[in-house]
Design a protein around this motif. Structure first.
Motif, PDB file in Angstrom:
ATOM      1  N   SER A   1     -16.380   1.103  -4.029  1.00 50.23           N
ATOM      2  CA  SER A   1     -16.328   0.922  -2.557  1.00 50.23           C
ATOM      3  C   SER A   1     -15.084   1.625  -2.020  1.00 50.23           C
ATOM      4  O   SER A   1     -15.130   2.366  -1.055  1.00 50.23           O
ATOM      5  CB  SER A   1     -16.248  -0.562  -2.215  1.00 50.23           C
ATOM      6  N   PHE A   2     -13.970   1.473  -2.740  1.00 52.91           N
ATOM      7  CA  PHE A   2     -12.719   2.050  -2.251  1.00 52.91           C
ATOM      8  C   PHE A   2     -12.767   3.569  -2.371  1.00 52.91           C
ATOM      9  O   PHE A   2     -12.290   4.292  -1.512  1.00 52.91           O
ATOM     10  CB  PHE A   2     -11.537   1.479  -3.036  1.00 52.91           C
TER      11      PHE A   2
ATOM     12  N   SER B   1     -11.275   9.833   4.036  1.00 44.00           N
ATOM     13  CA  SER B   1     -10.035  10.204   4.752  1.00 44.00           C
ATOM     14  C   SER B   1      -8.873  10.531   3.823  1.00 44.00           C
ATOM     15  O   SER B   1      -7.864  11.020   4.247  1.00 44.00           O
ATOM     16  CB  SER B   1      -9.626   9.014   5.628  1.00 44.00           C
ATOM     17  N   GLY B   2      -9.056  10.256   2.549  1.00 45.85           N
ATOM     18  CA  GLY B   2      -7.945  10.490   1.616  1.00 45.85           C
ATOM     19  C   GLY B   2      -8.212  11.739   0.800  1.00 45.85           C
ATOM     20  O   GLY B   2      -9.124  12.507   1.101  1.00 45.85           O
ATOM     21  N   LYS B   3      -7.399  11.940  -0.207  1.00 45.58           N
ATOM     22  CA  LYS B   3      -7.586  13.105  -1.086  1.00 45.58           C
ATOM     23  C   LYS B   3      -7.402  12.652  -2.536  1.00 45.58           C
ATOM     24  O   LYS B   3      -6.501  11.894  -2.834  1.00 45.58           O
ATOM     25  CB  LYS B   3      -6.537  14.166  -0.767  1.00 45.58           C
TER      26      LYS B   3
ATOM     27  N   ALA C   1      -3.299   1.050  -2.051  1.00 40.11           N
ATOM     28  CA  ALA C   1      -3.423   2.425  -1.541  1.00 40.11           C
ATOM     29  C   ALA C   1      -3.954   2.403  -0.114  1.00 40.11           C
ATOM     30  O   ALA C   1      -4.846   1.604   0.203  1.00 40.11           O
ATOM     31  CB  ALA C   1      -4.369   3.221  -2.437  1.00 40.11           C
ATOM     32  N   THR C   2      -3.400   3.233   0.743  1.00 43.14           N
ATOM     33  CA  THR C   2      -3.905   3.324   2.122  1.00 43.14           C
ATOM     34  C   THR C   2      -5.198   4.155   2.119  1.00 43.14           C
ATOM     35  O   THR C   2      -5.462   4.894   1.165  1.00 43.14           O
ATOM     36  CB  THR C   2      -2.875   4.054   3.014  1.00 43.14           C
TER      37      THR C   2
ATOM     38  N   GLN D   1       0.841  -1.203   0.000  1.00 45.96           N
ATOM     39  CA  GLN D   1       0.000   0.000   0.000  1.00 45.96           C
ATOM     40  C   GLN D   1       0.879   1.257   0.000  1.00 45.96           C
ATOM     41  O   GLN D   1       1.882   1.321   0.703  1.00 45.96           O
ATOM     42  CB  GLN D   1      -0.878   0.008   1.254  1.00 45.96           C
ATOM     43  N   PHE D   2       0.478   2.233  -0.788  1.00 44.01           N
ATOM     44  CA  PHE D   2       1.179   3.523  -0.842  1.00 44.01           C
ATOM     45  C   PHE D   2       0.242   4.625  -0.365  1.00 44.01           C
ATOM     46  O   PHE D   2      -0.980   4.505  -0.504  1.00 44.01           O
ATOM     47  CB  PHE D   2       1.618   3.836  -2.278  1.00 44.01           C
ATOM     48  N   SER D   3       0.798   5.694   0.151  1.00 44.37           N
ATOM     49  CA  SER D   3      -0.018   6.849   0.562  1.00 44.37           C
ATOM     50  C   SER D   3       0.064   8.004  -0.407  1.00 44.37           C
ATOM     51  O   SER D   3      -0.665   8.986  -0.270  1.00 44.37           O
ATOM     52  CB  SER D   3       0.435   7.323   1.956  1.00 44.37           C
ATOM     53  N   TYR D   4       0.956   7.879  -1.402  1.00 41.05           N
ATOM     54  CA  TYR D   4       1.094   8.942  -2.416  1.00 41.05           C
ATOM     55  C   TYR D   4       1.118   8.249  -3.775  1.00 41.05           C
ATOM     56  O   TYR D   4       2.004   7.435  -4.045  1.00 41.05           O
ATOM     57  CB  TYR D   4       2.368   9.759  -2.188  1.00 41.05           C
ATOM     58  N   ILE D   5       0.127   8.556  -4.619  1.00 44.18           N
ATOM     59  CA  ILE D   5      -0.016   7.818  -5.884  1.00 44.18           C
ATOM     60  C   ILE D   5      -0.274   8.772  -7.044  1.00 44.18           C
ATOM     61  O   ILE D   5      -1.093   9.685  -6.939  1.00 44.18           O
ATOM     62  CB  ILE D   5      -1.189   6.813  -5.796  1.00 44.18           C
ATOM     63  N   ILE D   6       0.466   8.532  -8.141  1.00 45.03           N
ATOM     64  CA  ILE D   6       0.151   9.193  -9.424  1.00 45.03           C
ATOM     65  C   ILE D   6      -0.495   8.123 -10.295  1.00 45.03           C
ATOM     66  O   ILE D   6       0.135   7.119 -10.609  1.00 45.03           O
ATOM     67  CB  ILE D   6       1.432   9.728 -10.105  1.00 45.03           C
ATOM     68  N   GLU D   7      -1.759   8.326 -10.637  1.00 45.18           N
ATOM     69  CA  GLU D   7      -2.479   7.365 -11.479  1.00 45.18           C
ATOM     70  C   GLU D   7      -2.461   7.905 -12.908  1.00 45.18           C
ATOM     71  O   GLU D   7      -3.261   8.742 -13.273  1.00 45.18           O
ATOM     72  CB  GLU D   7      -3.929   7.232 -10.988  1.00 45.18           C
TER      73      GLU D   7
END
Ligand code: 2YC
Length: 260
Positions: free
Chosen positions: A232-233, A240-242, A214-215, A195-201
């Motif tokens: 769902s995700f 809680s994410g951005k 992803a966290t 799991q990562f907390s910073y992602i470029i999709e």
């Protein structure tokens, strides 16, 4: 990048203030400031620049609203811009007479040129820079943090290079295992490694992001079009994410920042 549809862009022109509010909420900066950060400038001065946006009919032809939307985005960040009456070479000729910068796109390439200075920018590279800039700002400083880059095309690589220069630890996944990347990047052979907390999709595929990579507090910057999380995700992330996603705005603003 995937070809936009009329539906993707139809509301952009009237939602730019709302986008700025969302971007300030996530990154602390508005669209124009994010594009300035992308090109490492304190601020952008568009004084004396005039942009002609030229509709191009080649290939699959005009996308309804595309040129008008590009023009609206440019005006929103303070650029004197207009759409030419003519298309293609007629429009380019009109632009040369009436302006000193031009934006135009066929099915494969979307470029901006400042023919007073000779500077040029291309949408994929600018989009990667712009979304990486937004992620860096949203992270409060990416130095030493692990970032997952999904998709190692022009967009993903521009984002990876920007974040690497800012001190991020880059892991990159691309379906083409033959593709070569900066040897300093960690090459993932599957997308659910951790799991990562910073992602470029930055992939054209949808639904690649889930709780296996992803966290719940992840910041996801998604230049990939069409962008879509598993529903769902998405609900969990929304709590809680951005999520930073827009189909054209950050790319166009960063193209302008590069040629200014
Ligand atoms: O209306 C027109 O002038 C058309 N020729 C514009 C075609 C743009 C095709 N490109 C895309 O839809 C995507 C955009 C996100 C920018 C790059 N590819």
């Amino acid at each position: 990048m995937s070809r936009l549809t009329v539906n993707d862009i139809k509301n952009i022109g009237t939602s730019l203030q709302k986008l700025d509010d969302e971007l300030v909420n996530i990154t602390g900066k508005k669209l124009k400031e994010i594009s300035a950060f992308a090109v490492r400038k304190e601020s952008l001065n568009f004084e004396g620049l005039k942009v002609a946006v030229v509709p191009i009919t080649s290939g699959l032809g005009i996308i309804g609203g595309f040129s008008d939307t590009v023009c609206e985005i440019l005006k929103h960040i303070g650029v004197d811009a207009f759409v030419t009456d003519g298309t293609d070479v007629t429009g380019i000729h009109e632009g040369i007479k009436k302006a000193n910068c031009m934006f135009f796109a066929d099915d494969n390439t979307f470029v901006a040129v400042n023919y007073a200075s000779g500077k040029i920018s291309e949408n994929s590279e600018a989009t990667g820079l712009g979304f990486a800039s937004a992620l860096e700002l949203a992270s409060g400083g990416i130095q030493g943090k692990e970032v997952l880059i999904i998709g190692g095309g022009k967009v993903g690589c521009a984002a990876a290079d920007f974040l690497y220069d800012k001190g991020a630890l880059i892991s990159i996944f691309d379906i083409d295992m033959e593709k070569k990347f900066n040897p300093e990047f960690i090459r993932l052979d599957e997308i659910d490694k951790k799991q990562f907390s910073y992602i470029i999709e930055a992939s054209p595929q949808i639904g690649l992001i889930s709780e296996s990579n992803a966290t719940k507090t992840a910041i996801i910057s998604a230049p990939g079009v069409p962008y879509e999380l598993e529903i769902s995700f998405a609900e969990k992330i929304a709590e809680s994410g951005k999520i930073i996603y827009n189909p054209l705005e950050i790319g166009v603003a960063t193209m302008m920042a590069i040629i200014a």
